[in-house]
Design an enzyme around this catalytic site. Structure first.
Site, PDB file in Angstrom:
ATOM      1  N   HIS A 191       0.863  -1.184   0.000  1.00 36.71           N
ATOM      2  CA  HIS A 191       0.000   0.000   0.000  1.00 36.71           C
ATOM      3  C   HIS A 191       0.889   1.220   0.000  1.00 36.71           C
ATOM      4  CE1 HIS A 191      -1.452   3.319   2.702  1.00 36.71           C
ATOM      5  NE2 HIS A 191      -2.386   3.339   1.784  1.00 36.71           N
ATOM      6  N   GLY A 237     -18.374  11.281   1.821  1.00 35.38           N
ATOM      7  CA  GLY A 237     -19.062  11.029   0.556  1.00 35.38           C
ATOM      8  C   GLY A 237     -18.137  11.080  -0.643  1.00 35.38           C
ATOM      9  N   GLU A 288     -16.397   3.543  -4.731  1.00 37.25           N
ATOM     10  CA  GLU A 288     -15.666   2.474  -5.417  1.00 37.25           C
ATOM     11  C   GLU A 288     -14.162   2.731  -5.408  1.00 37.25           C
ATOM     12  OE1 GLU A 288     -16.724  -0.407  -6.267  1.00 37.25           O
ATOM     13  OE2 GLU A 288     -18.810   0.013  -5.775  1.00 37.25           O
TER      14      GLU A 288
END
Lengths: 346, 346
Positions: free
Chosen positions: A148, A304, A308
């Protein structure tokens, strides 16, 4: 920490505007005019850096995998947007994603005052700017590690309608490795490459940021880390911004040499169903960390952001067995012990 | 809500004591003396109810599955403890768990004053008592639904060293169904059984608690529920406690008739890999809800409850695909639409 109060204030305040998908990646996600035109400004230089890193990392992954990334680009009404690239069900990686995003938002003045101690009278809302590259890559082979990385730049503007008001900026980021099995030479190589990038700027960086990484990626409810760490830093603003941009760039440039060779070495190793199940259990831990603790994920979900793209970090598949305890002396236990008591690798 | 402030105060304050495993299930988890001896007290009656429900539900599952639950019991130094039963890798259920727990804790007085508006001067810490049964059962067949239920009783005591101080108590709970595919007759049956239990006590209960359930199990970042609901209630203390105990008991007794027949009907239906993948994606949503929003889970993780028992609710396996969108007109889309806009089932 002040920065965390700022982030919390933004999250509590309001959702960022809904995105619209674009038919192709735009040359810049910066706002027309001031930001996009100021090619030498930090915003533009940072954005160009993260787009370059996205291109290079995806090309390196495609070269090893043979598969192709899918690209989705979007923009928001008030400026900003993102470009997500995902390779799912590849030959080597079951899921690899690299996101670039630029966010223009604003936070309520009370929150800003509380966070910074500013005493400006009656300021308007505080505009902020955030840009970053964020990536997680999960290989299929249980002996090939997950990586990551995330490098980001954050600015708060002067409040609307206020003069000489405070303006804050900082860099954050890191790269960390999550194997299911330990190959010492691999972990040492990975940490050494991160250390080399750090050492060019400050000999204190690597030890400090290695510890920060070990502290950050702790799954508190299990008292174990999700993986074997790397580097992590945040709130970095105590040097010249050009120097810190160069540092973030050097770190981001270390992803390919630090990670790709490890996957090339391990991607075709034979493995058993037991190895695969253990990898899947560790993927479950990865999900636990990301959904419960990761600030980027929880902040993104609360404000918000594009779901995805935020949840692209989750593995394709994961597993939870009740009360799984690897036996003493096994390779699985060795990994778990290193997640519980992080060793020094270099 | 006051109750949520109390829970937040407990979570922020301190971890509950570390558990010790027991060699077998004790007859009671209540503290020796007052609580355990007061057989007609609410604490004792509630505990006996949840132990009975645990026995009955596990027996009903074993009868259908053919597998056996494993049992783990533990206690804590200051009193309380738990009994977890798990059936993993069964013939019909891939993971089914039923937990009973009793917790004795205490919270700082400031938090209690803030939450209740109490003006008692200089009280000591506020002891609390919580007991409940909690269960999640994930079948293998993608046409057989997952169920979750939880019934709990909570009390705060008089502050240590204070006289005539406030004392609060409430019941909470619910049962909800999470299928991957909709069989209308199944969902109607499930809801009807919950409604029947409610209607015996108050005709307003079912509509109120059905809506509460739809509101509670919302995965906010996706604007979709994890499943097709059922009933959910909390803070219930506006009637005689005996009546509310009877109500919670009636709800808990509805789990077997509401759920088990659905699994019996669907457990041997033929399915495709596509059906299985969709089930796994829905399991991913289940994980998202539980780790990000579920109060029982997040409260348990924060306060240092027994991790394996808390996370027993997670499925054996789950899946996250990037940007998966079921097509219009498919059965998968029908389920998703019902999770987005909960219908009235009865």
């Amino acid at each position: 920490r002040k920065k965390m109060q700022v982030m919390a204030a933004i999250a509590e305040d309001r959702r960022i505007e809904q995105e619209s998908m674009l038919s192709e990646k735009p040359p810049t996600l910066l706002r027309d005019g001031e930001d996009a035109d100021d090619k030498n400004g930090l915003r533009a230089r940072f954005e160009q850096m993260v787009f370059r890193i996205q291109n290079e990392v995806c090309a390196a992954v495609e070269a090893v995998d043979g598969g192709k990334f899918r690209e989705d680009a979007w923009s928001r009404p008030g400026g900003g947007g993102g470009v997500s690239r995902v390779l799912q069900g590849g030959n080597v990686w079951e899921k690899a994603g690299v996101n670039v995003s630029v966010v223009y938002g604003s936070m309520p003045p009370e929150a800003y005052r509380a966070a910074t101690g500013s005493t400006t009278k009656k300021p308007g809302r505080i505009p902020f700017f955030a840009s970053g590259v964020s990536s997680v890559m999960h290989p299929k082979n249980p002996f090939a590690p997950t990586v990551h990385f995330n490098y980001r730049y954050f600015e708060t503007d002067a409040p609307e309608g206020a003069e000489g008001a405070p303006r804050a900026w900082w860099f954050g980021g890191g790269t960390d490795l999550t194997p299911s099995y330990i190959f010492e030479e691999d972990v040492k190589h990975f940490h050494q490459v991160q250390k080399n990038a750090c050492d060019k700027f400050d000999p204190n960086f690597y030890p400090k940021f290695k510890k920060w990484c070990d502290d950050y990626f702790l799954i508190k409810h299990r008292d174990e880390r999700r993986g074997l760490g790397g580097i992590f830093f945040d709130d970095l603003n105590d040097r010249d911004p050009d120097e810190l941009l160069a540092f973030a760039t050097a770190c981001a440039d270390s992803v390919i040499p630090g990670y790709i060779p490890l996957v090339e070495k391990r991607k075709d190793m034979p493995f058993t169903q037991e190895n695969k199940d253990w990898q899947q259990l560790r993927r479950g831990r990865y999900v636990e960390f990301n959904l419960v603790y990761d600030r980027g994920t929880t902040f993104g979900l609360q404000t918000g952001g594009r779901i995805e793209s935020i949840l692209m970090s989750l593995p394709l598949t994961a597993r939870w067995e009740y009360d799984h305890q690897p036996e003493e002396g096994t390779e699985e236990r060795k990994l778990l012990d290193a997640c519980r008591n992080p060793p020094d690798w270099v």
